[in-house]
Design a protein around this motif. Structure first.
Motif, PDB file in Angstrom:
ATOM      1  N   GLY A 147       2.825  -1.733  -0.176  1.00 35.26           N
ATOM      2  CA  GLY A 147       3.455  -2.020   1.108  1.00 35.26           C
ATOM      3  C   GLY A 147       4.380  -3.219   1.031  1.00 35.26           C
ATOM      4  N   ASP A 148       3.950  -4.255   0.306  1.00 35.94           N
ATOM      5  CA  ASP A 148       4.796  -5.437   0.145  1.00 35.94           C
ATOM      6  C   ASP A 148       6.101  -5.092  -0.571  1.00 35.94           C
ATOM      7  N   VAL A 149       6.027  -4.197  -1.563  1.00 37.73           N
ATOM      8  CA  VAL A 149       7.234  -3.789  -2.285  1.00 37.73           C
ATOM      9  C   VAL A 149       8.195  -3.050  -1.353  1.00 37.73           C
ATOM     10  N   LEU A 150       7.662  -2.141  -0.549  1.00 32.59           N
ATOM     11  CA  LEU A 150       8.512  -1.284   0.280  1.00 32.59           C
ATOM     12  C   LEU A 150       9.078  -1.999   1.498  1.00 32.59           C
ATOM     13  N   ARG A 151       8.570  -3.188   1.797  1.00 33.39           N
ATOM     14  CA  ARG A 151       9.081  -3.909   2.968  1.00 33.39           C
ATOM     15  C   ARG A 151      10.520  -4.383   2.790  1.00 33.39           C
ATOM     16  N   ARG A 152      11.027  -4.282   1.589  1.00 32.80           N
ATOM     17  CA  ARG A 152      12.451  -4.596   1.429  1.00 32.80           C
ATOM     18  C   ARG A 152      13.317  -3.554   2.143  1.00 32.80           C
ATOM     19  N   ASN A 153      12.743  -2.349   2.392  1.00 31.46           N
ATOM     20  CA  ASN A 153      13.499  -1.269   3.025  1.00 31.46           C
ATOM     21  C   ASN A 153      13.113  -1.010   4.473  1.00 31.46           C
ATOM     22  N   THR A 154      11.951  -1.500   4.900  1.00 31.89           N
ATOM     23  CA  THR A 154      11.496  -1.298   6.273  1.00 31.89           C
ATOM     24  C   THR A 154      10.419  -2.324   6.602  1.00 31.89           C
ATOM     25  N   PRO A 155      10.358  -2.786   7.848  1.00 35.89           N
ATOM     26  CA  PRO A 155       9.293  -3.738   8.191  1.00 35.89           C
ATOM     27  C   PRO A 155       7.917  -3.089   8.267  1.00 35.89           C
ATOM     28  N   ARG A 156       7.849  -1.768   8.420  1.00 37.82           N
ATOM     29  CA  ARG A 156       6.568  -1.067   8.543  1.00 37.82           C
ATOM     30  C   ARG A 156       6.561   0.162   7.632  1.00 37.82           C
ATOM     31  N   PRO A 157       6.251  -0.029   6.353  1.00 35.29           N
ATOM     32  CA  PRO A 157       6.203   1.114   5.434  1.00 35.29           C
ATOM     33  C   PRO A 157       5.127   2.119   5.849  1.00 35.29           C
ATOM     34  N   ALA A 158       5.385   3.367   5.580  1.00 33.98           N
ATOM     35  CA  ALA A 158       4.369   4.404   5.779  1.00 33.98           C
ATOM     36  C   ALA A 158       3.550   4.509   4.499  1.00 33.98           C
ATOM     37  N   LEU A 159       2.225   4.307   4.614  1.00 30.71           N
ATOM     38  CA  LEU A 159       1.334   4.332   3.455  1.00 30.71           C
ATOM     39  C   LEU A 159       0.308   5.440   3.622  1.00 30.71           C
ATOM     40  N   MET A 160       0.154   6.242   2.576  1.00 27.94           N
ATOM     41  CA  MET A 160      -0.778   7.354   2.581  1.00 27.94           C
ATOM     42  C   MET A 160      -1.735   7.213   1.402  1.00 27.94           C
ATOM     43  N   LEU A 161      -2.922   7.811   1.541  1.00 26.90           N
ATOM     44  CA  LEU A 161      -3.928   7.784   0.485  1.00 26.90           C
ATOM     45  C   LEU A 161      -4.405   9.206   0.227  1.00 26.90           C
ATOM     46  N   ASP A 162      -4.457   9.577  -1.059  1.00 28.36           N
ATOM     47  CA  ASP A 162      -4.843  10.939  -1.455  1.00 28.36           C
ATOM     48  C   ASP A 162      -6.168  10.890  -2.199  1.00 28.36           C
ATOM     49  N   ALA A 163      -7.203  11.508  -1.619  1.00 22.04           N
ATOM     50  CA  ALA A 163      -8.539  11.513  -2.216  1.00 22.04           C
ATOM     51  C   ALA A 163      -8.815  12.753  -3.049  1.00 22.04           C
ATOM     52  N   ASN A 164      -7.929  13.750  -3.009  1.00 23.19           N
ATOM     53  CA  ASN A 164      -8.052  14.953  -3.836  1.00 23.19           C
ATOM     54  C   ASN A 164      -9.432  15.602  -3.758  1.00 23.19           C
ATOM     55  N   GLU A 165      -9.918  15.761  -2.518  1.00 20.29           N
ATOM     56  CA  GLU A 165     -11.153  16.505  -2.243  1.00 20.29           C
ATOM     57  C   GLU A 165     -12.399  15.862  -2.872  1.00 20.29           C
ATOM     58  N   SER A 166     -12.393  14.537  -3.029  1.00 18.51           N
ATOM     59  CA  SER A 166     -13.474  13.904  -3.788  1.00 18.51           C
ATOM     60  C   SER A 166     -14.642  13.419  -2.929  1.00 18.51           C
ATOM     61  N   ALA A 197      11.597   1.775  -4.629  1.00 15.37           N
ATOM     62  CA  ALA A 197      12.248   0.976  -3.587  1.00 15.37           C
ATOM     63  C   ALA A 197      13.737   0.805  -3.874  1.00 15.37           C
ATOM     64  N   ASP A 198      14.093   0.731  -5.157  1.00 14.82           N
ATOM     65  CA  ASP A 198      15.508   0.626  -5.532  1.00 14.82           C
ATOM     66  C   ASP A 198      16.308   1.833  -5.063  1.00 14.82           C
ATOM     67  N   HIS A 199      15.619   2.964  -4.858  1.00 17.29           N
ATOM     68  CA  HIS A 199      16.278   4.186  -4.388  1.00 17.29           C
ATOM     69  C   HIS A 199      16.070   4.393  -2.888  1.00 17.29           C
TER      70      HIS A 199
END
Length: 379
Positions: free
Chosen positions: A174-193, A148-150
């Motif tokens: 998401g709470d951390v990234l809200r310093r940069n946007t009101p609606r952070p984009a969040l993704m989840l990676d299951a790696n074919e599990s 988020a600092d970057h």
């Protein structure tokens, strides 16, 4: 200028944290980074990154050739090993050579590769991705605070074992990234599990509490029908493709409308990414390269019209590599150094004691025996 030889080196990347995914973890947080140097009779050296165990088989296809003929040499390498060319180890070797050839081509033009490839903007939008499944909740927040600092406003977390755990972690990031946007984009990676129905149930439970931008590799990479089933059943986009080798492997997914964000692994090379981007663009689909040390494919991402975002797995670089790029405003800012802008300290790397990181028997590149066969969540 002609290609005359090559040198193979291995350095390490110290992540400063355990890294991995649902399939396994590198507890030590130190991983090997293979480097391929292509030499020429004109004094220039091309830098390629990624495993290249088949280099002795592939190199005769380019020896003595002009490195500016990159795409022709790419196809020549495939033709030379056509019975195994679209397999992992061989395709990875071709990718490392391809990266080094593009580096040479831009160096011969005395310009950064993003310029050679026709980009007009050095900024590449990115998302944070910390390979973070082994981190405690506090460690997770600390890591993404650095992102988020970057300026990063989007992030992808590793998960797939327990939906309640993933929901809590996604919310925390998401709470951390809200310093940069009101609606952070969040993704989840299951790696074919997961299997198909597991994926639908799991993602539906997560989406009920956290809006997901995409779910990555919910089922096996080649399961076009399965990815399509998941895509129709959930709101999130389906992202997949990083482990596909050869354009023919993308065909069934595209024909089945089974992928919404087309991915390509950086380790497969720049020409591969450019071709994947073209076939995705023909379907009006965005493309997103999966990260690797030094982010070499970011130069190509800057030049394609359908680039969505590039994965950024770390804010530091491997030992002995100086990379002319910075992280700012939630992305990668490419520099003006010729080629990839990667300088290799051969002497320093020669002093390193490199040990197995990604290649350890426990994974994360080893598929667990019960993947896709779990009835209850795992802690």
């Amino acid at each position: 200028m002609k290609i005359t030889g090559y040198t193979s080196l291995t350095t390490v990347h110290d992540w400063g944290r355990p890294v991995g995914d649902v399939n396994g973890i590198v507890d030590a947080g130190v991983t090997e980074v293979p480097i391929l140097l292509l030499h020429t009779d004109g004094g220039l050296t091309g830098v390629g990154l990624g495993a290249h165990t088949d280099i002795a088989r592939v190199f005769p296809a380019i020896e003595g050739e002009d490195p500016r003929a990159v795409t022709a040499l790419y196809d020549r390498m495939l033709a030379r090993v056509f019975k195994t060319g679209h397999a992992g180890a061989t395709f990875g070797t071709i990718g490392a050579v391809d990266i080094a050839l593009w580096d040479l081509k831009a160096k011969m033009a005395d310009e950064p590769l993003w310029r050679t490839l026709g980009a007009c903007d050095r900024f590449v939008p990115g998302y944070a991705s910390g390979l973070d499944i082994a981190l405690t909740d506090d460690e997770l927040v600390t890591l993404y605070e650095r992102y988020a600092d970057h300026g990063f406003a989007s992030a992808k977390l590793k998960g797939g074992r327990d939906p309640e755990t993933d929901i809590a972690r996604l919310r925390a990031v998401g709470d951390v990234l809200r310093r940069n946007t009101p609606r952070p984009a969040l993704m989840l990676d299951a790696n074919e599990s997961w299997n198909r129905k597991q994926a639908v149930r799991y993602v539906s439970e997560v989406e009920a509490q956290v809006p997901l931008t995409w779910i990555e590799e919910p089922v096996r990479r080649w399961d076009a029908e399965g990815n399509a089933v998941v895509g129709r059943a959930v709101r999130a986009s389906v992202a997949t493709g990083e482990n596909l080798v050869g354009l023919e492997q993308y065909g069934p997914l595209l024909d089945a409308h089974a992928v919404d964000v087309v991915q390509a692994g950086m380790i497969w090379g720049i020409t591969h990414f450019l071709r994947v981007s073209a076939i995705a663009h023909a379907r009006d689909l965005p493309v997103s390269p999966v990260s690797y040390n030094g982010n070499p494919v970011a130069h190509a991402a800057a030049a394609v019209p359908n680039h969505l975002t590039t994965e950024v797995q770390d804010l530091a670089h491997p030992v002995g590599l100086t990379v002319d790029q910075t992280f700012s405003d939630g992305g990668i800012v490419l520099g003006d150094a010729p080629g990839l802008g990667i300088t290799v300290d051969v002497e320093l790397i020669g002093t390193l004691d490199t040990s197995d990181g990604w290649r350890i028997p426990a994974g994360p590149h080893v598929r667990p025996a019960r993947a896709g066969l779990r009835l209850t969540p795992e802690g």
